[in-house]
Design a protein around this motif. Structure first.
Motif, PDB file in Angstrom:
ATOM      1  N   TYR A  20     -10.488   3.252  -7.792  1.00  0.00           N
ATOM      2  CA  TYR A  20      -9.790   2.784  -7.383  1.00  0.00           C
ATOM      3  C   TYR A  20      -8.192   3.355  -7.227  1.00  0.00           C
ATOM      4  O   TYR A  20      -7.711   3.684  -8.031  1.00  0.00           O
ATOM      5  CB  TYR A  20      -9.312   1.332  -8.386  1.00  0.00           C
ATOM      6  CG  TYR A  20     -10.901   0.318  -7.274  1.00  0.00           C
ATOM      7  CD1 TYR A  20     -10.438  -0.288  -6.512  1.00  0.00           C
ATOM      8  CD2 TYR A  20     -11.974   0.579  -8.653  1.00  0.00           C
ATOM      9  CE1 TYR A  20     -12.260  -1.037  -6.289  1.00  0.00           C
ATOM     10  CE2 TYR A  20     -13.333  -0.540  -8.148  1.00  0.00           C
ATOM     11  CZ  TYR A  20     -12.866  -1.046  -6.955  1.00  0.00           C
ATOM     12  OH  TYR A  20     -14.005  -1.663  -6.738  1.00  0.00           O
ATOM     13  N   TRP A  28      -6.558  -3.657  -4.097  1.00  0.00           N
ATOM     14  CA  TRP A  28      -6.560  -2.006  -4.483  1.00  0.00           C
ATOM     15  C   TRP A  28      -7.563  -2.058  -3.241  1.00  0.00           C
ATOM     16  O   TRP A  28      -9.016  -2.438  -2.962  1.00  0.00           O
ATOM     17  CB  TRP A  28      -7.242  -1.889  -6.010  1.00  0.00           C
ATOM     18  CG  TRP A  28      -6.698  -2.395  -7.174  1.00  0.00           C
ATOM     19  CD1 TRP A  28      -5.470  -3.752  -7.216  1.00  0.00           C
ATOM     20  CD2 TRP A  28      -5.967  -1.695  -7.780  1.00  0.00           C
ATOM     21  NE1 TRP A  28      -4.836  -3.309  -8.512  1.00  0.00           N
ATOM     22  CE2 TRP A  28      -4.809  -2.085  -8.717  1.00  0.00           C
ATOM     23  CE3 TRP A  28      -6.384   0.318  -8.113  1.00  0.00           C
ATOM     24  CZ2 TRP A  28      -4.237  -1.543 -10.663  1.00  0.00           C
ATOM     25  CZ3 TRP A  28      -5.576   0.541  -9.876  1.00  0.00           C
ATOM     26  CH2 TRP A  28      -4.948   0.451 -10.555  1.00  0.00           C
ATOM     27  N   ARG A  84     -11.047   1.459  -2.880  1.00  0.00           N
ATOM     28  CA  ARG A  84     -11.880   2.760  -3.314  1.00  0.00           C
ATOM     29  C   ARG A  84     -12.938   3.419  -2.303  1.00  0.00           C
ATOM     30  O   ARG A  84     -13.413   2.177  -1.433  1.00  0.00           O
ATOM     31  CB  ARG A  84     -13.449   2.038  -4.870  1.00  0.00           C
ATOM     32  CG  ARG A  84     -14.013   3.520  -5.511  1.00  0.00           C
ATOM     33  CD  ARG A  84     -14.446   2.833  -6.733  1.00  0.00           C
ATOM     34  NE  ARG A  84     -15.086   1.443  -6.431  1.00  0.00           N
ATOM     35  CZ  ARG A  84     -16.516   1.691  -7.277  1.00  0.00           C
ATOM     36  NH1 ARG A  84     -15.910   1.758  -8.490  1.00  0.00           N
ATOM     37  NH2 ARG A  84     -16.564   0.421  -7.554  1.00  0.00           N
TER      38      ARG A  84
END
Length: 295
Positions: free
Chosen positions: A175, A194, A196
């Motif tokens: 992440y 966050w 990813r």
């Protein structure tokens, strides 16, 4: 053969360091990181391309607590203060040469912007913006760092944290922390979003939304959205704020970012980004933040 990947990043705060980095083959990003503030110190960012492991993730810290995650996950810490002599927050840069083939996509270029029109233009060309102002808490220009990756990427996962306890775990899972406190000035928990990213188009999220009341919760649930079970107003007197995600359409999201006010509206919309018109600090005295996404 010349490498196209960035393998090292450095910071200079003196003419002697500038010369040394230039002699070592580093290239300077030609923006003084103290631009617009009262400091007489010239601070520059440099990068080097080589045959080593490519840099795949870059993070910023502006508090001591923010350092534990990247340090524990093996990031390289640059000790120089990007706000040197300016009186703002102590800002440091961190980078990782991660090797996960799924989530670590090599960085091939760096860019710094100093105004919102320059920012918006970069989204059209596949750049990724780090949301921390590198002049944070001083009177200087708003300066943002951007990275350009080897391949087109898609936002495949989003997370949120209300403390620093999960940072190492999330960094180790690939992440990227969006390095600005979403409870800024609200006197609540430290809140970070966050994401990813992946080159797999099929794994990408297709829509993002925000709810700030129960009616909106119900509406988004009925439309097939799934919430992050983290209140972005945790610890404040404001109303509950949740981010909702959707993966049921065909066109995935490439960009996820946020801005502290509506000044970006015109330029960002012209760049094709979608504004979610719900203040992430709804109901408290914190700085207004608004989420954007782009395809």
């Amino acid at each position: 053969m010349t490498s196209k990947y960035i393998t090292e990043i450095a910071i200079s705060t003196s003419s002697e360091k500038e010369k040394r980095l230039r002699d070592q083959g580093f290239q300077m990003v030609d923006v003084n990181l103290n631009q617009g503030n009262s400091s007489n110190t010239r601070v520059y960012m440099w990068y080097k391309k080589g045959n080593g492991e490519p840099i795949t993730r870059v993070q910023i810290s502006f508090t001591e607590e923010m350092k534990d995650g990247p340090r524990g996950a093996g990031y390289t810490e640059l000790p120089e203060d990007l706000n040197s002599g300016a009186g703002g927050d102590t800002i440091q840069l961190w980078y990782s040469s991660g090797s996960s083939p799924k989530y670590d996509i090599p960085i091939v270029d760096l860019l710094l912007t100093t105004n919102v029109n320059a920012e918006a233009a970069q989204y059209k060309h596949g750049w990724e913006r780090l949301p921390c102002d590198l002049n944070r808490c001083n009177a200087g220009d708003f300066i943002y760092l951007w990275v350009k990756r080897e391949s087109v990427t898609y936002i495949c996962d989003v997370a949120a944290t209300t403390s620093f306890d999960e940072d190492i775990n999330l960094f180790n899972k690939g992440y990227i922390r969006m390095d600005e406190d979403l409870n800024r000035d609200a006197r609540g928990n430290w809140i970070f979003l966050w994401y990813r990213q992946s080159t797999d188009k099929g794994s990408g999220l297709t829509r993002v939304n925000v709810s700030i009341n129960h009616e909106q919760d119900f509406s988004l649930q009925q439309r097939g959205f799934t919430p992050l079970n983290v209140n972005l107003n945790e610890g404040t007197c404001g109303q509950s704020v949740f981010v909702w995600l959707n993966k049921y359409e065909s066109s995935p999201i490439k960009v996820l970012t946020f801005t502290p006010n509506h000044n970006a509206d015109g330029p960002y919309e012209k760049a094709g980004l979608v504004l979610i018109e719900k203040n992430l600090n709804a109901g408290n005295n914190g700085r207004p933040f608004f989420l954007w996404y782009g395809k």
